[in-house]
Write a protein that holds these residues in place. Structure first.
Motif, PDB file in Angstrom:
ATOM      1  N   VAL A  40      47.683 -32.778   3.341  1.00 29.26           N
ATOM      2  CA  VAL A  40      46.556 -32.115   2.671  1.00 29.26           C
ATOM      3  C   VAL A  40      45.588 -33.148   2.104  1.00 29.26           C
ATOM      4  N   LEU A  41      46.130 -34.183   1.473  1.00 27.07           N
ATOM      5  CA  LEU A  41      45.281 -35.244   0.910  1.00 27.07           C
ATOM      6  C   LEU A  41      44.491 -35.953   2.007  1.00 27.07           C
ATOM      7  N   SER A  42      45.096 -36.108   3.184  1.00 27.40           N
ATOM      8  CA  SER A  42      44.384 -36.767   4.285  1.00 27.40           C
ATOM      9  C   SER A  42      43.235 -35.897   4.792  1.00 27.40           C
ATOM     10  N   TYR A  43      43.434 -34.582   4.841  1.00 29.43           N
ATOM     11  CA  TYR A  43      42.339 -33.678   5.223  1.00 29.43           C
ATOM     12  C   TYR A  43      41.205 -33.748   4.190  1.00 29.43           C
ATOM     13  N   MET A  44      41.562 -33.826   2.931  1.00 30.63           N
ATOM     14  CA  MET A  44      40.541 -33.960   1.880  1.00 30.63           C
ATOM     15  C   MET A  44      39.730 -35.234   2.079  1.00 30.63           C
ATOM     16  N   ASP A  45      40.410 -36.325   2.410  1.00 31.11           N
ATOM     17  CA  ASP A  45      39.712 -37.599   2.646  1.00 31.11           C
ATOM     18  C   ASP A  45      38.737 -37.484   3.821  1.00 31.11           C
ATOM     19  N   PHE A  61      21.046 -32.034   6.600  1.00 36.33           N
ATOM     20  CA  PHE A  61      22.053 -33.050   6.270  1.00 36.33           C
ATOM     21  C   PHE A  61      22.580 -32.856   4.848  1.00 36.33           C
ATOM     22  N   SER A  62      21.681 -32.534   3.917  1.00 39.65           N
ATOM     23  CA  SER A  62      22.095 -32.330   2.525  1.00 39.65           C
ATOM     24  C   SER A  62      23.035 -31.134   2.412  1.00 39.65           C
ATOM     25  N   ILE A  63      22.695 -30.042   3.108  1.00 34.65           N
ATOM     26  CA  ILE A  63      23.531 -28.845   3.047  1.00 34.65           C
ATOM     27  C   ILE A  63      24.885 -29.102   3.693  1.00 34.65           C
ATOM     28  N   PHE A  64      24.895 -29.842   4.808  1.00 38.98           N
ATOM     29  CA  PHE A  64      26.172 -30.150   5.448  1.00 38.98           C
ATOM     30  C   PHE A  64      27.028 -31.031   4.536  1.00 38.98           C
ATOM     31  N   PHE A  65      26.381 -31.939   3.792  1.00 37.07           N
ATOM     32  CA  PHE A  65      27.125 -32.720   2.796  1.00 37.07           C
ATOM     33  C   PHE A  65      27.735 -31.791   1.748  1.00 37.07           C
ATOM     34  N   GLY A  66      26.949 -30.774   1.302  1.00 38.17           N
ATOM     35  CA  GLY A  66      27.479 -29.811   0.342  1.00 38.17           C
ATOM     36  C   GLY A  66      28.683 -29.062   0.892  1.00 38.17           C
ATOM     37  N   PHE A  67      28.633 -28.713   2.181  1.00 36.28           N
ATOM     38  CA  PHE A  67      29.767 -28.031   2.813  1.00 36.28           C
ATOM     39  C   PHE A  67      31.026 -28.895   2.795  1.00 36.28           C
ATOM     40  N   THR A  68      30.886 -30.164   3.191  1.00 26.52           N
ATOM     41  CA  THR A  68      32.066 -31.036   3.263  1.00 26.52           C
ATOM     42  C   THR A  68      32.647 -31.290   1.875  1.00 26.52           C
ATOM     43  N   PHE A  69      31.775 -31.456   0.879  1.00 26.41           N
ATOM     44  CA  PHE A  69      32.278 -31.706  -0.483  1.00 26.41           C
ATOM     45  C   PHE A  69      32.964 -30.457  -1.029  1.00 26.41           C
ATOM     46  N   TRP A  70      32.420 -29.284  -0.717  1.00 27.35           N
ATOM     47  CA  TRP A  70      33.039 -28.027  -1.138  1.00 27.35           C
ATOM     48  C   TRP A  70      34.416 -27.876  -0.502  1.00 27.35           C
ATOM     49  N   MET A  71      34.515 -28.189   0.786  1.00 26.45           N
ATOM     50  CA  MET A  71      35.811 -28.125   1.455  1.00 26.45           C
ATOM     51  C   MET A  71      36.799 -29.103   0.832  1.00 26.45           C
ATOM     52  N   PHE A  81      31.393 -30.787  16.250  1.00 26.59           N
ATOM     53  CA  PHE A  81      32.659 -30.725  16.976  1.00 26.59           C
ATOM     54  C   PHE A  81      33.828 -31.168  16.091  1.00 26.59           C
ATOM     55  N   GLY A  82      33.560 -32.135  15.199  1.00 29.26           N
ATOM     56  CA  GLY A  82      34.616 -32.593  14.310  1.00 29.26           C
ATOM     57  C   GLY A  82      35.111 -31.496  13.384  1.00 29.26           C
ATOM     58  N   SER A  83      34.174 -30.752  12.767  1.00 31.25           N
ATOM     59  CA  SER A  83      34.577 -29.669  11.861  1.00 31.25           C
ATOM     60  C   SER A  83      35.196 -28.511  12.633  1.00 31.25           C
ATOM     61  N   THR A  84      34.706 -28.255  13.851  1.00 28.00           N
ATOM     62  CA  THR A  84      35.296 -27.203  14.687  1.00 28.00           C
ATOM     63  C   THR A  84      36.729 -27.558  15.072  1.00 28.00           C
ATOM     64  N   PHE A  85      37.014 -28.855  15.168  1.00 29.95           N
ATOM     65  CA  PHE A  85      38.353 -29.336  15.517  1.00 29.95           C
ATOM     66  C   PHE A  85      39.289 -29.314  14.299  1.00 29.95           C
ATOM     67  N   ILE A  86      38.792 -29.786  13.158  1.00 34.46           N
ATOM     68  CA  ILE A  86      39.676 -30.033  12.023  1.00 34.46           C
ATOM     69  C   ILE A  86      40.055 -28.757  11.264  1.00 34.46           C
ATOM     70  N   ILE A  87      39.149 -27.782  11.187  1.00 38.68           N
ATOM     71  CA  ILE A  87      39.430 -26.582  10.399  1.00 38.68           C
ATOM     72  C   ILE A  87      40.542 -25.737  11.026  1.00 38.68           C
ATOM     73  N   PRO A  88      40.475 -25.412  12.339  1.00 42.45           N
ATOM     74  CA  PRO A  88      41.616 -24.683  12.924  1.00 42.45           C
ATOM     75  C   PRO A  88      42.922 -25.480  12.859  1.00 42.45           C
ATOM     76  N   LEU A  89      42.826 -26.791  12.996  1.00 43.27           N
ATOM     77  CA  LEU A  89      44.025 -27.629  12.924  1.00 43.27           C
ATOM     78  C   LEU A  89      44.676 -27.521  11.551  1.00 43.27           C
ATOM     79  N   TYR A  90      43.858 -27.558  10.504  1.00 43.28           N
ATOM     80  CA  TYR A  90      44.361 -27.462   9.133  1.00 43.28           C
ATOM     81  C   TYR A  90      44.997 -26.098   8.874  1.00 43.28           C
TER      82      TYR A  90
END
Length: 529
Positions: free
Chosen positions: A491-496, A350-360, A293-302
């Motif tokens: 933008v920096l806050s979204y990266m964090d 969990f590892s793949i989701f970590f890869g997704f967040t780091f890629w983003m 839900f967090g990623s579904t919320f933050i990506i459209p917001l960004y």
């Protein structure tokens, strides 16, 4: 609690009947999940047409979420009291009728009341659909049944924003509720025609019902959900209302735990949490909900606030990720049936989701394009596909009989609460990180610096060329400079946020090793939501 259901092969269906039951259950789960996010992109239009403030219209989301989380842990008990088919059909009817009433609401508070009632019906749709699907399949194929159900739960939150955006852009906000009506009517008819209900033990009389447990649960969950939804805009504990509701929530939790442990017929059996696998599984479900839900919320917001995308475009961005998750589900079901260790699958997820967040984290800029998002979001879809079904089955693998259903209620509730916590925490830290980065950037951008002065001169000349006076052009140049700083800080806050979200998932991986999978295959038919 009422006697456990007597589950037999009579509930297993084959051929056409099983197909119809599966479609009906998945449709109902999708209706409920989609409605948790479909209104997000319609809030501005609702506010304008109903004459509401932003704070008022936020209750449209809050009321639905509160009702959802309250009813989920009680669904197993309610199914036993009224019969699962009757309870499921009644829930669809409640959801459908209130959807129509939501679309016809004349003011914001009518809409909020109807959304709360809609959420009470919707919570039952989500959790009861899982049991109906699994019971319709023979034991050997119930891993696949869980995968089919998982498609609705994982894909649903992502379908909401693009569907809502398309409806709002082409029609108007009431139609996001009206589309539920024909689907709800069809689902009700199919439920009454095809769904069977297991035989239950003796029902509790009204004087034995755990009414105080219900009251304490509502006080705990309702207050907590309000605090999570409105804490940021009320400045958290600077608000007397937030402080008071936090106290009510803590009191409700303590009183609820005490009541359920001492009462003979608890509405929620907390003793099932003695199982270590379930305890770890509920934590994983919470974190999965946080990420989903967090990623579904933050990506459209960004994409809307930084990149200037429309609501439809922002929602459509998540579609490939959802399709990938749906594509993964049958394979996940087959892997479980073939005996692949669920702990390995969860660790990989969990590892793949970590890869997704780091890629983003690495691709986010003020000018990021859709081509930069595509591959990370495909990775997100793979990770979520590897998490939902394995976590659910692994959490319940050492439980037996009716304890499976009681445990499943906890995983469902914690997944929803994880989403609420995720959205609340992300909203809070976005604001705070943006303020921090703005201060840091301003400290390195002095007005008397040569580069800053040159930038101001260029901006001023540009505005003067458009017909503004020197003073007006200078003021606009300073405003543009401040806007640029604020945009970069955001933008920096979204990266964090993405970085810390990834760390959260990475930290969880070692704890998966604490889980000991059950020796036998779990009979998901016992999962009486």
């Amino acid at each position: 609690m009422a006697g456990a259901a007597t589950v037999s092969d009579d509930l297993v269906e084959y051929g056409f009947r099983r197909v119809i039951i599966t479609i009906t259950a998945v449709l109902c789960a999708l209706l409920e999940i989609v409605d948790t996010t479909i209104v997000n992109v319609a809030l501005n239009q609702m506010r304008g047409s109903l004459g509401a403030t932003l704070t008022d219209v936020a209750w449209v989301i809050t009321a639905y979420a509160i009702a959802n989380v309250i009813v989920i842990p009680m669904t197993s008990w309610l199914s036993q009291q009224f019969g699962r088919r009757n309870y499921f059909a009644a829930s669809i009817i409640i959801f459908t009728v209130t959807s129509f009433l939501c679309g016809n609401a004349d003011n914001i508070w009518e809409l909020v009341v109807f959304r709360f009632i809609q959420g009470m019906g919707g919570g039952a749709l989500l959790v009861t659909a899982q049991t109906i699907i699994t019971e319709s399949y023979p034991v050997a194929k119930r891993g696949m049944a869980q995968a089919i159900y998982g498609m609705g739960v994982i894909v649903g939150p992502t379908l909401g924003p693009p569907l809502g955006g398309w409806i709002v852009d082409n029609w108007s906000w009431p139609y996001i509720f009206y589309i539920n009506v024909p689907l709800g009517i069809i689902a009700t008819m199919l439920t009454l025609m095809y769904v069977k209900s297991p035989k239950y033990g003796e029902k509790l009389s009204a004087d034995k019902v755990d009414w105080w447990g219900v009251v304490f649960l509502i006080a705990f969950i309702g207050s907590l959900q309000f605090v999570l939804e409105h804490g940021q805009q009320e400045d958290w504990f600077e608000s007397h209302e937030i402080v008071a509701l936090s106290v009510v929530s803590i009191f409700g939790l303590v009183a609820f735990i005490w009541r359920e442990l001492v009462y003979e017929h608890p509405i929620v059996n907390l003793r099932v949490l003695k199982d270590s696998n379930l305890r770890i599984g509920t934590i994983m479900s919470f974190i999965m909900g946080f990420g989903l839900f967090g990623s579904t919320f933050i990506i459209p917001l960004y994409t809307q606030s930084i990149l200037g995308w429309t609501a439809t475009d922002a929602g459509m961005l998540l579609i490939p990720s959802s399709l990938m998750t749906a594509f993964m589900m049958p394979f996940i079901g087959q892997m479980i049936q073939r005996g692949v260790k669920k702990t390995y699958m969860v660790a990989a997820g969990f590892s793949i989701f970590f890869g997704f967040t780091f890629w983003m984290y690495t691709v986010m800029t003020p000018d990021t394009g859709v081509e930069h998002f595509f591959n990370p979001l495909i990775l997100r879809g793979i990770g979520l596909g590897l998490l939902f079904v394995p976590i659910t089955t692994m959490s319940l693998s050492t439980l037996k009989g009716k304890s499976i259903g009681e445990g499943a209620a906890f995983t469902g509730m914690l997944r929803q609460l994880g989403g609420s916590f995720g959205i609340a925490i992300i909203s809070t830290f976005l604001t705070r990180f943006t303020q921090k980065h703005r201060v840091d950037l301003v400290s390195h951008e002095k007005l008397y610096d040569y580069e800053t002065q040159q930038r101001v001169k260029q901006l001023t000349a540009g505005f003067m060329s458009k017909g503004f006076s020197p003073n007006e052009a200078l003021q606009k140049a300073y405003a543009a400079l401040e806007g640029g700083v604020l945009k970069q800080a955001t933008v920096l806050s979204y990266m964090d946020i993405f970085l810390y979200l990834g760390i959260l998932f990475a930290v969880c991986i070692p704890f998966i090793l604490l889980v000991k999978e059950g020796k036998g295959k779990i009979d998901m038919a016992d999962a009486m939501h």
